[in-house]
Every structure is written in structure tokens, then in C-alpha cells.
Design a protein around this motif. Structure first.
Motif, PDB file in Angstrom:
ATOM      1  N   SER A  68      42.695  46.674  33.605  1.00  0.00           N
ATOM      2  CA  SER A  68      42.437  45.511  34.428  1.00  0.00           C
ATOM      3  C   SER A  68      43.088  45.706  35.795  1.00  0.00           C
ATOM      4  N   CYS A  69      42.338  45.323  36.808  1.00  0.00           N
ATOM      5  CA  CYS A  69      42.772  45.521  38.181  1.00  0.00           C
ATOM      6  C   CYS A  69      44.065  44.748  38.464  1.00  0.00           C
ATOM      7  N   THR A  70      45.002  45.412  39.097  1.00  0.00           N
ATOM      8  CA  THR A  70      46.283  44.773  39.409  1.00  0.00           C
ATOM      9  C   THR A  70      46.115  43.587  40.355  1.00  0.00           C
ATOM     10  N   LEU A  71      45.121  43.661  41.218  1.00  0.00           N
ATOM     11  CA  LEU A  71      44.934  42.596  42.197  1.00  0.00           C
ATOM     12  C   LEU A  71      44.053  41.467  41.675  1.00  0.00           C
ATOM     13  N   CYS A  72      42.823  41.773  41.284  1.00  0.00           N
ATOM     14  CA  CYS A  72      41.867  40.708  40.961  1.00  0.00           C
ATOM     15  C   CYS A  72      41.687  40.492  39.461  1.00  0.00           C
ATOM     16  N   LYS A  73      42.338  41.342  38.633  1.00  0.00           N
ATOM     17  CA  LYS A  73      42.322  41.209  37.171  1.00  0.00           C
ATOM     18  C   LYS A  73      40.983  41.545  36.535  1.00  0.00           C
ATOM     19  N   LYS A  83      39.163  48.838  47.869  1.00  0.00           N
ATOM     20  CA  LYS A  83      39.416  47.621  48.638  1.00  0.00           C
ATOM     21  C   LYS A  83      40.588  46.836  48.043  1.00  0.00           C
ATOM     22  N   CYS A  84      40.572  46.637  46.728  1.00  0.00           N
ATOM     23  CA  CYS A  84      41.662  45.922  46.057  1.00  0.00           C
ATOM     24  C   CYS A  84      42.986  46.646  46.277  1.00  0.00           C
ATOM     25  N   CYS A  85      42.958  47.963  46.204  1.00  0.00           N
ATOM     26  CA  CYS A  85      44.154  48.762  46.407  1.00  0.00           C
ATOM     27  C   CYS A  85      44.736  48.493  47.789  1.00  0.00           C
ATOM     28  N   PHE A 115      43.512  49.870  40.206  1.00  0.00           N
ATOM     29  CA  PHE A 115      42.661  48.877  40.861  1.00  0.00           C
ATOM     30  C   PHE A 115      41.198  49.181  40.578  1.00  0.00           C
ATOM     31  N   CYS A 116      40.372  48.125  40.598  1.00  0.00           N
ATOM     32  CA  CYS A 116      38.942  48.321  40.341  1.00  0.00           C
ATOM     33  C   CYS A 116      38.273  49.003  41.524  1.00  0.00           C
ATOM     34  N   SER A 117      38.840  48.867  42.693  1.00  0.00           N
ATOM     35  CA  SER A 117      38.213  49.460  43.875  1.00  0.00           C
ATOM     36  C   SER A 117      39.258  49.804  44.927  1.00  0.00           C
TER      37      SER A 117
HETATM   38 ZN   LIG Z   1      40.087  44.480  41.834  1.00  0.00          ZN
END
Ligand SMILES: [Zn+2]
Length: 46
Positions: A4-9, A35-37, A31-33
Motif C-alpha cells: 500500500s502506498c505510503t502517501l495515498c494508501k 508522483k506520490c513519492c 509508493f504507487c507512483s
Molecule cells: Zn500513491
């Protein structure tokens, strides 16, 4: 493997997408992307 993405879950398959970031201060986070990173690191380094 699903992470699961650290930022957006959001859940993502780390074999097909996502980025991994590691540093001695933060450890390894995923991160999923890209961008989130970038958003997350911008917040962290503020
Ligand atoms: Zn994300």
C-alpha cells in the motif's frame, strides 16, 4: 506482492508498478507512483 502506498494508501502490485524509495533516515518506503513519492518527500523535507 501487493503493497500500500505510503502517501495515498492505494494498493498496488509492486511487480508492475510503483516506486521504492530508501534512505538511512526514513528506511524503505513504497509508493504507487513517482508522483506520490515526490509529494511525500516534498512534505518530509519541508
Ligand atoms: Zn500513491
Amino acid at each position: 506482492m501487493y503493497l500500500s502506498c505510503t502517501l495515498c494508501k492505494k494498493e498496488f502490485n509492486n511487480l508492475v508498478e510503483g516506486v521504492k524509495y530508501s534512505s538511512s533516515a526514513i528506511g524503505v518506503i513504497s509508493f504507487c507512483s513517482d508522483k506520490c513519492c515526490r509529494i511525500y518527500l516534498n512534505e518530509k523535507l519541508k
